[in-house]
Scaffold this active site. Structure first.
Site, PDB file in Angstrom:
ATOM      1  N   HIS A 256      82.898  14.260  48.929  1.00  0.00           N
ATOM      2  CA  HIS A 256      83.570  14.645  47.685  1.00  0.00           C
ATOM      3  C   HIS A 256      82.897  13.974  46.506  1.00  0.00           C
ATOM      4  O   HIS A 256      82.460  12.836  46.607  1.00  0.00           O
ATOM      5  CB  HIS A 256      85.065  14.270  47.727  1.00  0.00           C
ATOM      6  N   GLU A 310      89.033  20.740  51.352  1.00  0.00           N
ATOM      7  CA  GLU A 310      88.674  22.123  51.689  1.00  0.00           C
ATOM      8  C   GLU A 310      88.710  22.347  53.198  1.00  0.00           C
ATOM      9  O   GLU A 310      89.029  23.437  53.664  1.00  0.00           O
ATOM     10  CB  GLU A 310      87.277  22.471  51.150  1.00  0.00           C
TER      11      GLU A 310
HETATM   12  N1  ACO Z   1      77.017  17.058  54.858  1.00  0.00           N
HETATM   13  C1  ACO Z   1      75.867  16.384  55.028  1.00  0.00           C
HETATM   14  N2  ACO Z   1      75.393  15.480  54.157  1.00  0.00           N
HETATM   15  C2  ACO Z   1      76.142  15.252  53.075  1.00  0.00           C
HETATM   16  C3  ACO Z   1      77.358  15.897  52.834  1.00  0.00           C
HETATM   17  C4  ACO Z   1      77.794  16.849  53.778  1.00  0.00           C
HETATM   18  N3  ACO Z   1      78.917  17.519  53.638  1.00  0.00           N
HETATM   19  N4  ACO Z   1      77.879  15.476  51.670  1.00  0.00           N
HETATM   20  C5  ACO Z   1      77.018  14.587  51.176  1.00  0.00           C
HETATM   21  N5  ACO Z   1      75.972  14.451  52.029  1.00  0.00           N
HETATM   22  C6  ACO Z   1      74.810  13.581  51.867  1.00  0.00           C
HETATM   23  C7  ACO Z   1      73.923  14.117  50.775  1.00  0.00           C
HETATM   24  O1  ACO Z   1      72.985  15.011  51.298  1.00  0.00           O
HETATM   25  C8  ACO Z   1      73.307  12.886  50.225  1.00  0.00           C
HETATM   26  O2  ACO Z   1      72.211  12.536  51.043  1.00  0.00           O
HETATM   27  P1  ACO Z   1      70.828  12.041  50.386  1.00  0.00           P
HETATM   28  O3  ACO Z   1      71.202  10.815  49.594  1.00  0.00           O
HETATM   29  O4  ACO Z   1      69.972  11.773  51.576  1.00  0.00           O
HETATM   30  O5  ACO Z   1      70.365  13.177  49.547  1.00  0.00           O
HETATM   31  C9  ACO Z   1      74.372  11.818  50.431  1.00  0.00           C
HETATM   32  O6  ACO Z   1      75.246  12.316  51.434  1.00  0.00           O
HETATM   33  C10 ACO Z   1      75.155  11.518  49.184  1.00  0.00           C
HETATM   34  O7  ACO Z   1      75.800  12.648  48.761  1.00  0.00           O
HETATM   35  P2  ACO Z   1      76.014  12.899  47.212  1.00  0.00           P
HETATM   36  O8  ACO Z   1      74.856  13.671  46.740  1.00  0.00           O
HETATM   37  O9  ACO Z   1      76.310  11.642  46.470  1.00  0.00           O
HETATM   38  O10 ACO Z   1      77.304  13.759  47.231  1.00  0.00           O
HETATM   39  P3  ACO Z   1      77.724  14.588  45.989  1.00  0.00           P
HETATM   40  O11 ACO Z   1      78.705  13.809  45.224  1.00  0.00           O
HETATM   41  O12 ACO Z   1      76.571  15.127  45.233  1.00  0.00           O
HETATM   42  O13 ACO Z   1      78.346  15.840  46.697  1.00  0.00           O
HETATM   43  C11 ACO Z   1      79.756  17.382  47.611  1.00  0.00           C
HETATM   44  C12 ACO Z   1      79.675  16.035  46.900  1.00  0.00           C
HETATM   45  C13 ACO Z   1      79.117  18.467  46.742  1.00  0.00           C
HETATM   46  C14 ACO Z   1      81.234  17.724  47.841  1.00  0.00           C
HETATM   47  C15 ACO Z   1      79.021  17.278  48.960  1.00  0.00           C
HETATM   48  O14 ACO Z   1      79.618  16.261  49.731  1.00  0.00           O
HETATM   49  C16 ACO Z   1      78.956  18.578  49.710  1.00  0.00           C
HETATM   50  O15 ACO Z   1      78.077  19.410  49.438  1.00  0.00           O
HETATM   51  N6  ACO Z   1      79.880  18.808  50.690  1.00  0.00           N
HETATM   52  C17 ACO Z   1      79.885  20.033  51.443  1.00  0.00           C
HETATM   53  C18 ACO Z   1      80.514  21.185  50.680  1.00  0.00           C
HETATM   54  C19 ACO Z   1      82.029  21.022  50.517  1.00  0.00           C
HETATM   55  O16 ACO Z   1      82.736  20.597  51.440  1.00  0.00           O
HETATM   56  N7  ACO Z   1      82.526  21.359  49.319  1.00  0.00           N
HETATM   57  C20 ACO Z   1      83.942  21.237  48.979  1.00  0.00           C
HETATM   58  C21 ACO Z   1      84.202  19.931  48.303  1.00  0.00           C
HETATM   59  S1  ACO Z   1      85.912  19.603  48.060  1.00  0.00           S
HETATM   60  C22 ACO Z   1      86.269  20.135  46.516  1.00  0.00           C
HETATM   61  O17 ACO Z   1      85.373  20.482  45.806  1.00  0.00           O
HETATM   62  C23 ACO Z   1      87.658  20.227  46.038  1.00  0.00           C
END
Ligand code: ACO
Length: 384
Positions: A256, A310
């Site tokens: 998140h 979600e």
């Molecule tokens: N699966 C795998 N790896 C992940 C995930 C995930 N679901 N979420 C984060 N990571 C990884 C990223 O790839 C990143 O790795 P890196 O540093 O090697 O590039 C690391 O964890 C840090 O993540 P951030 O970039 O800090 O996370 P960010 O805040 O940008 O993203 C987000 C948050 C967009 C929700 C992300 O976790 C994601 O894409 N999740 C999957 C989609 C999802 O479930 N969306 C619904 C969110 S809930 C809502 O919006 C109400």
């Protein structure tokens, strides 16, 4: 000759997405991302969702505003569902379009009677119009509302024409309260901008819904089910998850942007999922969650990546038998109460929301005086 001289501009730099900018004061909800808390009008979400009906959740939120939140709210919402029924014929002509478009059409077509507060008319309309949109899409006749029932109960009944079991009604009430309001998210901000023009609740709600429709906002839970389908078909959850991560893909329903420790809404919905009757689908979801969390911890030991709202939304709504095309409309069914509350707050404030833009286009021919300049009342834009 044209100029693109950013150097001449002395205004505050632009803040794309308004990241971190406070543009409203609210008594409605507080999102504490770092600590993982959501406060709804003075109560933690964990103490509200699962304990009160949607109507009671609406009352709790609306009592912080000038909206009618007295003891008759249940009755008023039930009566207002009947007023919404008059909008169904306009939707029927568009039966082949998306449920959201039908919903927008229905909302725009409602003639709010003088005796009804428009916020009540709008909030009450969603169960009627969403159920009607779903039935029209299936080539079935919509079912009229029953004023003796609560919103969640009546919605499920209007959807498939049978009396729903109480566990479904309870699960839906829990969900609707969980997502009723969440700070200044995009659709709530859109509703506040519209309300700030004094355009009224009907327009604020239709605008909020338009903003919610986008995949970056309300359109997210569907992909969680797509992922579960793919994992179920593969027959090997752990291997599927490892391969997905190795390919650099993200697992849907984990992580998140704001809630870094935990998303309190996910916990509340997880409890709702735990109360659903056990099915194969739920068993698969449990296996997937355990395997995904283990794989994410293994790959990102320094990064808390938890199951998000979600994931449980998808499992819960699927568990009570809703099609995934209805997930966003059902989200709106709860969030409409938040949009109305914010619209009321904004109206009471009485201030038009009118930020500035930073002009980066060409200068008028022969004008070498201004270069790039910020627009606004004192710049080159009129009040409109
Ligand atoms: N699966 C795998 N790896 C992940 C995930 C995930 N679901 N979420 C984060 N990571 C990884 C990223 O790839 C990143 O790795 P890196 O540093 O090697 O590039 C690391 O964890 C840090 O993540 P951030 O970039 O800090 O996370 P960010 O805040 O940008 O993203 C987000 C948050 C967009 C929700 C992300 O976790 C994601 O894409 N999740 C999957 C989609 C999802 O479930 N969306 C619904 C969110 S809930 C809502 O919006 C109400």
């Amino acid at each position: 000759m044209t100029h693109h001289s950013h150097a001449l501009n002395t205004e505050t730099p632009a803040s794309p997405g308004l990241d971190g900018i406070i543009v409203a004061t609210t008594r409605l909800s507080e999102v504490r991302g770092k600590e993982g808390h959501l406060i709804l009008a003075g109560r933690a979400i964990e103490d509200l969702a699962g304990f009160v009906s949607f109507e009671e959740g609406v009352r709790h939120l609306w009592k912080e505003t000038a909206l009618p939140a007295g003891p008759t709210l249940f009755r008023d919402l039930a009566a207002a569902r009947q007023a919404a029924w008059t909008a169904i014929p306009a939707m029927a002509a568009l039966r082949s379009r998306s449920p959201i478009l039908l919903l927008q059409t229905g909302l725009a077509g409602i003639q709010v009677p003088d005796v009804l507060h428009p916020a009540i008319a709008m909030t009450a309309a969603f169960p009627v119009l969403v159920a009607a949109a779903a039935r029209l899409a299936e080539g079935q006749q919509p079912i009229p509302p029953d004023p003796g029932l609560g919103s969640a109960h009546d919605f499920l009944r209007m959807l498939d024409g049978t009396t729903p079991p109480m566990w479904k009604v309870e699960a839906l009430n829990r969900y609707l309260v969980t997502i009723i309001d969440h700070g200044l998210n995009a659709s709530t901000f859109a509703a506040r901008v519209i309300a700030s023009t004094q355009a009224g609740f009907q327009d604020a709600v239709i605008g909020g819904l338009a903003a919610l429709k986008g995949p970056l906002h309300g359109g997210a839970p569907g992909p969680v089910l797509d992922m579960l389908d793919a994992i179920g078909t593969s027959g090997h959850p752990k291997q599927w998850i490892e391969a997905e991560l190795a390919a650099g893909h993200r697992l849907m329903g984990f992580g998140h942007r704001i809630y870094r420790a935990r998303d309190p809404r996910a916990d509340v919905l997880k409890e709702g999922v735990r109360r659903l009757p056990k099915t194969e689908r739920l068993a698969l979801a449990e296996v997937v969650e355990t395997a995904a969390l283990a794989a994410l911890r293994n790959r990102k030991p320094d990064r808390p990546l938890e199951t998000n709202v979600e994931f449980y939304t998808a499992i819960l709504l699927d568990g009570i038998g809703l099609e995934r095309t209805l997930f966003t409309p059902v989200f709106a069914m709860g969030r409409v109460a938040g949009w109305c509350a914010h619209a009321a707050e904004q109206q009471a404030e009485g201030k038009l929301i009118r930020p500035k833009s930073l002009y980066a286009g060409p200068s008028p021919c022969g004008n070498d005086r201004n270069g790039t300049r910020a627009s606004g009342m004192t710049g080159n834009e009129s009040i409109s």
